[in-house]
Motif scaffolding. Structure first.
Motif, PDB file in Angstrom:
ATOM      1  N   GLN A  21      41.885  42.449  62.977  1.00  0.00           N
ATOM      2  CA  GLN A  21      42.094  41.760  64.259  1.00  0.00           C
ATOM      3  C   GLN A  21      43.375  40.926  64.224  1.00  0.00           C
ATOM      4  OE1 GLN A  21      38.350  39.679  64.284  1.00  0.00           O
ATOM      5  NE2 GLN A  21      37.545  40.960  65.940  1.00  0.00           N
ATOM      6  N   SER A  22      43.602  40.249  63.123  1.00  0.00           N
ATOM      7  CA  SER A  22      44.799  39.420  62.991  1.00  0.00           C
ATOM      8  C   SER A  22      46.055  40.284  63.019  1.00  0.00           C
ATOM      9  CB  SER A  22      44.729  38.613  61.690  1.00  0.00           C
ATOM     10  OG  SER A  22      45.874  37.816  61.536  1.00  0.00           O
ATOM     11  N   GLU A  23      46.006  41.411  62.321  1.00  0.00           N
ATOM     12  CA  GLU A  23      47.155  42.325  62.298  1.00  0.00           C
ATOM     13  C   GLU A  23      47.423  42.877  63.698  1.00  0.00           C
ATOM     14  OE1 GLU A  23      48.628  46.323  59.929  1.00  0.00           O
ATOM     15  OE2 GLU A  23      46.744  45.371  59.377  1.00  0.00           O
ATOM     16  N   GLU A  24      46.365  43.210  64.427  1.00  0.00           N
ATOM     17  CA  GLU A  24      46.525  43.726  65.790  1.00  0.00           C
ATOM     18  C   GLU A  24      47.167  42.684  66.700  1.00  0.00           C
ATOM     19  OE1 GLU A  24      46.736  46.189  68.900  1.00  0.00           O
ATOM     20  OE2 GLU A  24      46.103  46.789  66.892  1.00  0.00           O
ATOM     21  N   GLN A  25      46.764  41.421  66.565  1.00  0.00           N
ATOM     22  CA  GLN A  25      47.379  40.360  67.367  1.00  0.00           C
ATOM     23  C   GLN A  25      48.862  40.208  67.038  1.00  0.00           C
ATOM     24  OE1 GLN A  25      45.551  36.519  67.473  1.00  0.00           O
ATOM     25  NE2 GLN A  25      43.860  37.217  68.744  1.00  0.00           N
ATOM     26  N   GLN A  26      49.206  40.342  65.757  1.00  0.00           N
ATOM     27  CA  GLN A  26      50.613  40.227  65.373  1.00  0.00           C
ATOM     28  C   GLN A  26      51.416  41.387  65.971  1.00  0.00           C
ATOM     29  OE1 GLN A  26      51.761  40.864  61.294  1.00  0.00           O
ATOM     30  NE2 GLN A  26      53.384  39.340  61.451  1.00  0.00           N
ATOM     31  N   ILE A  27      50.856  42.585  65.940  1.00  0.00           N
ATOM     32  CA  ILE A  27      51.543  43.748  66.518  1.00  0.00           C
ATOM     33  C   ILE A  27      51.757  43.544  68.012  1.00  0.00           C
ATOM     34  CG2 ILE A  27      51.240  46.200  67.064  1.00  0.00           C
ATOM     35  CD1 ILE A  27      49.839  46.441  64.288  1.00  0.00           C
ATOM     36  N   GLN A  28      50.740  43.029  68.708  1.00  0.00           N
ATOM     37  CA  GLN A  28      50.872  42.760  70.142  1.00  0.00           C
ATOM     38  C   GLN A  28      51.924  41.690  70.400  1.00  0.00           C
ATOM     39  OE1 GLN A  28      46.920  41.807  71.503  1.00  0.00           O
ATOM     40  NE2 GLN A  28      46.217  43.922  71.377  1.00  0.00           N
ATOM     41  N   HIS A  29      51.975  40.659  69.558  1.00  0.00           N
ATOM     42  CA  HIS A  29      52.973  39.601  69.695  1.00  0.00           C
ATOM     43  C   HIS A  29      54.380  40.174  69.558  1.00  0.00           C
ATOM     44  CE1 HIS A  29      55.194  35.854  69.107  1.00  0.00           C
ATOM     45  NE2 HIS A  29      55.696  36.392  67.998  1.00  0.00           N
ATOM     46  N   TYR A  30      54.586  41.013  68.558  1.00  0.00           N
ATOM     47  CA  TYR A  30      55.906  41.608  68.361  1.00  0.00           C
ATOM     48  C   TYR A  30      56.290  42.504  69.529  1.00  0.00           C
ATOM     49  CZ  TYR A  30      57.531  40.059  63.797  1.00  0.00           C
ATOM     50  OH  TYR A  30      58.036  39.305  62.771  1.00  0.00           O
ATOM     51  N   ALA A  31      55.344  43.277  70.037  1.00  0.00           N
ATOM     52  CA  ALA A  31      55.644  44.166  71.167  1.00  0.00           C
ATOM     53  C   ALA A  31      56.045  43.372  72.398  1.00  0.00           C
ATOM     54  CB  ALA A  31      54.434  45.040  71.469  1.00  0.00           C
ATOM     55  N   THR A  32      55.429  42.206  72.592  1.00  0.00           N
ATOM     56  CA  THR A  32      55.705  41.387  73.766  1.00  0.00           C
ATOM     57  C   THR A  32      56.947  40.513  73.601  1.00  0.00           C
ATOM     58  OG1 THR A  32      53.339  41.282  74.231  1.00  0.00           O
ATOM     59  CG2 THR A  32      54.728  39.654  75.329  1.00  0.00           C
ATOM     60  N   HIS A  33      57.068  39.845  72.460  1.00  0.00           N
ATOM     61  CA  HIS A  33      58.114  38.845  72.285  1.00  0.00           C
ATOM     62  C   HIS A  33      59.330  39.317  71.482  1.00  0.00           C
ATOM     63  CE1 HIS A  33      54.559  36.439  73.308  1.00  0.00           C
ATOM     64  NE2 HIS A  33      55.436  35.641  73.888  1.00  0.00           N
ATOM     65  N   HIS A  34      59.174  40.362  70.693  1.00  0.00           N
ATOM     66  CA  HIS A  34      60.277  40.860  69.860  1.00  0.00           C
ATOM     67  C   HIS A  34      60.325  42.395  69.920  1.00  0.00           C
ATOM     68  CE1 HIS A  34      60.150  36.770  68.303  1.00  0.00           C
ATOM     69  NE2 HIS A  34      58.919  36.967  67.875  1.00  0.00           N
ATOM     70  N   PRO A  35      60.501  42.957  71.125  1.00  0.00           N
ATOM     71  CA  PRO A  35      60.489  44.422  71.243  1.00  0.00           C
ATOM     72  C   PRO A  35      61.611  45.049  70.406  1.00  0.00           C
ATOM     73  CG  PRO A  35      61.225  43.404  73.298  1.00  0.00           C
ATOM     74  CD  PRO A  35      60.793  42.298  72.385  1.00  0.00           C
ATOM     75  N   GLY A  36      61.296  46.164  69.795  1.00  0.00           N
ATOM     76  CA  GLY A  36      62.274  46.884  68.991  1.00  0.00           C
ATOM     77  C   GLY A  36      62.364  46.411  67.547  1.00  0.00           C
ATOM     78  N   ILE A  37      61.701  45.307  67.226  1.00  0.00           N
ATOM     79  CA  ILE A  37      61.712  44.793  65.856  1.00  0.00           C
ATOM     80  C   ILE A  37      60.359  45.122  65.228  1.00  0.00           C
ATOM     81  CG2 ILE A  37      61.867  42.737  64.389  1.00  0.00           C
ATOM     82  CD1 ILE A  37      63.540  41.424  66.584  1.00  0.00           C
ATOM     83  N   PRO A  38      60.360  45.763  64.061  1.00  0.00           N
ATOM     84  CA  PRO A  38      59.071  46.054  63.424  1.00  0.00           C
ATOM     85  C   PRO A  38      58.359  44.767  63.000  1.00  0.00           C
ATOM     86  CG  PRO A  38      60.909  46.944  62.126  1.00  0.00           C
ATOM     87  CD  PRO A  38      61.482  46.259  63.325  1.00  0.00           C
ATOM     88  N   PRO A  39      57.035  44.721  63.143  1.00  0.00           N
ATOM     89  CA  PRO A  39      56.291  43.517  62.759  1.00  0.00           C
ATOM     90  C   PRO A  39      56.543  43.135  61.302  1.00  0.00           C
ATOM     91  CG  PRO A  39      54.885  44.983  64.001  1.00  0.00           C
ATOM     92  CD  PRO A  39      56.150  45.726  63.723  1.00  0.00           C
TER      93      PRO A  39
END
Length: 75
Positions: A21-39
């Motif tokens: 769950q924590s990893e999924e939240q981090q992936i969602q954060h990166y997709a929203t706030h840092h698009p194009g950057i791998p988590p």
């Protein structure tokens, strides 16, 4: 155990959750706030598990002790 992921780009951190769950939240954060950057970032592990998932173990231990006591008092 509970896990918290920290963003490698900003100060964001997830809540204490299961690892997936924590990893999924981090992936969602990166997709929203840092698009194009791998988590990336770091993972913090809390062995105390603040979610209380281990909270029933002491109660089970007490129950087993009562069962042993009851069995030993039986005639």
């Amino acid at each position: 155990m509970a896990y918290r992921h920290w963003c490698g780009e900003c100060g964001y951190k997830t809540a204490w959750l299961s690892e997936s769950q924590s990893e999924e939240q981090q992936i969602q954060h990166y997709a929203t706030h840092h698009p194009g950057i791998p988590p990336g970032g770091s993972v913090e592990v809390n062995g105390k598990d603040p979610s209380g998932a281990v909270g029933c173990l002491p109660m089970l231990g007490i129950l087993v002790l009562f069962l042993i006591l009851a069995a030993s008092c039986r005639r």
